[in-house]
Design a protein around this motif. Structure first.
Motif, PDB file in Angstrom:
ATOM      1  N   LEU A 131      67.998  63.115  43.491  1.00 43.41           N
ATOM      2  CA  LEU A 131      66.849  62.213  43.628  1.00 43.41           C
ATOM      3  C   LEU A 131      65.768  62.531  42.601  1.00 43.41           C
ATOM      4  O   LEU A 131      65.036  61.646  42.165  1.00 43.41           O
ATOM      5  N   GLY A 132      65.676  63.808  42.216  1.00 39.82           N
ATOM      6  CA  GLY A 132      64.708  64.186  41.189  1.00 39.82           C
ATOM      7  C   GLY A 132      65.002  63.539  39.854  1.00 39.82           C
ATOM      8  O   GLY A 132      64.106  63.347  39.029  1.00 39.82           O
ATOM      9  N   LYS A 133      66.265  63.170  39.623  1.00 41.53           N
ATOM     10  CA  LYS A 133      66.654  62.507  38.375  1.00 41.53           C
ATOM     11  C   LYS A 133      66.997  61.046  38.617  1.00 41.53           C
ATOM     12  O   LYS A 133      67.782  60.450  37.879  1.00 41.53           O
ATOM     13  N   PHE A 134      66.388  60.480  39.656  1.00 38.34           N
ATOM     14  CA  PHE A 134      66.686  59.101  40.047  1.00 38.34           C
ATOM     15  C   PHE A 134      66.369  58.113  38.923  1.00 38.34           C
ATOM     16  O   PHE A 134      67.086  57.138  38.707  1.00 38.34           O
ATOM     17  N   LEU A 135      65.288  58.358  38.193  1.00 39.57           N
ATOM     18  CA  LEU A 135      64.886  57.470  37.096  1.00 39.57           C
ATOM     19  C   LEU A 135      65.397  57.940  35.739  1.00 39.57           C
ATOM     20  O   LEU A 135      65.097  57.329  34.724  1.00 39.57           O
ATOM     21  N   ASP A 136      66.173  59.004  35.740  1.00 39.00           N
ATOM     22  CA  ASP A 136      66.685  59.556  34.488  1.00 39.00           C
ATOM     23  C   ASP A 136      68.115  59.062  34.275  1.00 39.00           C
ATOM     24  O   ASP A 136      69.080  59.667  34.742  1.00 39.00           O
ATOM     25  N   ALA A 137      68.249  57.949  33.581  1.00 37.11           N
ATOM     26  CA  ALA A 137      69.580  57.378  33.337  1.00 37.11           C
ATOM     27  C   ALA A 137      70.292  58.065  32.182  1.00 37.11           C
ATOM     28  O   ALA A 137      71.488  57.857  31.985  1.00 37.11           O
ATOM     29  N   GLY A 138      69.582  58.876  31.426  1.00 37.28           N
ATOM     30  CA  GLY A 138      70.186  59.578  30.288  1.00 37.28           C
ATOM     31  C   GLY A 138      69.936  58.826  28.994  1.00 37.28           C
ATOM     32  O   GLY A 138      70.563  57.800  28.738  1.00 37.28           O
ATOM     33  N   PHE A 139      69.035  59.343  28.180  1.00 36.70           N
ATOM     34  CA  PHE A 139      68.653  58.646  26.953  1.00 36.70           C
ATOM     35  C   PHE A 139      69.832  58.460  26.010  1.00 36.70           C
ATOM     36  O   PHE A 139      70.090  57.364  25.505  1.00 36.70           O
ATOM     37  N   GLU A 140      70.567  59.541  25.757  1.00 31.53           N
ATOM     38  CA  GLU A 140      71.656  59.479  24.775  1.00 31.53           C
ATOM     39  C   GLU A 140      72.707  58.449  25.179  1.00 31.53           C
ATOM     40  O   GLU A 140      73.165  57.644  24.357  1.00 31.53           O
ATOM     41  N   HIS A 141      73.070  58.467  26.450  1.00 30.56           N
ATOM     42  CA  HIS A 141      74.094  57.549  26.954  1.00 30.56           C
ATOM     43  C   HIS A 141      73.659  56.092  26.778  1.00 30.56           C
ATOM     44  O   HIS A 141      74.383  55.270  26.201  1.00 30.56           O
ATOM     45  N   ILE A 142      72.470  55.770  27.271  1.00 32.81           N
ATOM     46  CA  ILE A 142      71.983  54.391  27.213  1.00 32.81           C
ATOM     47  C   ILE A 142      71.740  53.954  25.777  1.00 32.81           C
ATOM     48  O   ILE A 142      72.091  52.838  25.375  1.00 32.81           O
ATOM     49  N   PHE A 143      71.158  54.845  24.978  1.00 35.70           N
ATOM     50  CA  PHE A 143      70.838  54.508  23.592  1.00 35.70           C
ATOM     51  C   PHE A 143      72.093  54.146  22.795  1.00 35.70           C
ATOM     52  O   PHE A 143      72.081  53.238  21.964  1.00 35.70           O
ATOM     53  N   LEU A 144      73.174  54.869  23.051  1.00 36.80           N
ATOM     54  CA  LEU A 144      74.425  54.596  22.337  1.00 36.80           C
ATOM     55  C   LEU A 144      75.055  53.273  22.770  1.00 36.80           C
ATOM     56  O   LEU A 144      75.793  52.652  22.002  1.00 36.80           O
ATOM     57  N   MET A 145      74.777  52.827  23.989  1.00 37.97           N
ATOM     58  CA  MET A 145      75.388  51.608  24.512  1.00 37.97           C
ATOM     59  C   MET A 145      74.548  50.359  24.258  1.00 37.97           C
ATOM     60  O   MET A 145      75.038  49.235  24.396  1.00 37.97           O
ATOM     61  N   LEU A 146      73.281  50.544  23.882  1.00 40.62           N
ATOM     62  CA  LEU A 146      72.391  49.397  23.699  1.00 40.62           C
ATOM     63  C   LEU A 146      72.747  48.602  22.448  1.00 40.62           C
ATOM     64  O   LEU A 146      73.053  49.162  21.397  1.00 40.62           O
TER      65      LEU A 146
END
Length: 205
Positions: A131-146
């Motif tokens: 829950l502490g990382k609930f808003l942490d989707a992972g920058f590297e992962h999302i950035f590579l898929m955008l």
């Protein structure tokens, strides 16, 4: 299910195969999905085109973005959870299962009345930490898929902070957004930890 496997060699092999992706970089994971799903010679799209005469732009269409992100995250990180839960299950007293079988309890009864209560504390602690990382989707992962076509559904706090702070030089605004995300994570951890203690669990602190 893996804990119920009696063949130790098969159990170790499955556990290894599940855990290996945890050590793989997100760049490699996204690259694998690109090779599988791209419309230009993709492993999945070529047979699909041969059967239906159409290709699906998985990497470009917004409606496929969340499905790919979730499936990639599960494939990469399920091994870490497997290690923790198997370790917790190893600590359950075997005599409890033997007594339950003597009393006529089946597998589902043993799962509900012995296994889950025995690993309840582990479940609660992992839930609080996640829950502490609930808003942490992972920058590297999302950035590579955008891509420009799926950004409308793929933008998250981390990529938004990157765009506003580094590419548009709005440092104070991006810092405020990052602080807001951290504050929400802190509130979720403290709230879930308080609820866990209210229900008789130890919590994280």
């Amino acid at each position: 299910m893996l804990n119920e496997v009696r063949t130790q060699g098969f159990k170790n092999w499955v556990q290894t195969m599940v855990y290996i992706p945890h050590f793989v970089s997100w760049v490699v994971v996204v690259g694998i999905f690109y090779l599988l799903l791209t419309t230009e010679g993709g492993v999945l799209n070529e047979p699909l085109y041969a059967v239906t005469g159409q290709k699906i732009a998985f990497l470009l269409e917004p409606e496929w973005f969340r499905t790919m992100i979730v499936s990639q995250s599960i494939w990469k990180e399920v091994g870490w959870g497997t290690i923790i839960f198997l370790a917790a299950l190893a600590g359950v007293d075997v005599q409890l299962y033997e007594a339950a079988r003597i009393d006529g309890a089946g597998r589902w009864r043993q799962l509900w009345h012995i296994t889950l209560p025995a690993i309840r504390s582990t479940i609660v602690i992992l839930l609080i930490l996640r829950l502490g990382k609930f808003l942490d989707a992972g920058f590297e992962h999302i950035f590579l898929m955008l891509t420009p076509t799926n950004r409308e559904v793929g933008e998250v706090f981390d990529t938004y902070v990157y765009v506003k702070g580094l590419t548009q030089s709005q440092y104070s605004y991006s810092a405020a957004v990052g602080l807001f995300k951290s504050a929400v994570g802190l509130i979720l951890v403290m709230g879930s930890n308080w609820l866990a203690k209210r229900f008789g669990q130890e919590g994280v602190y």
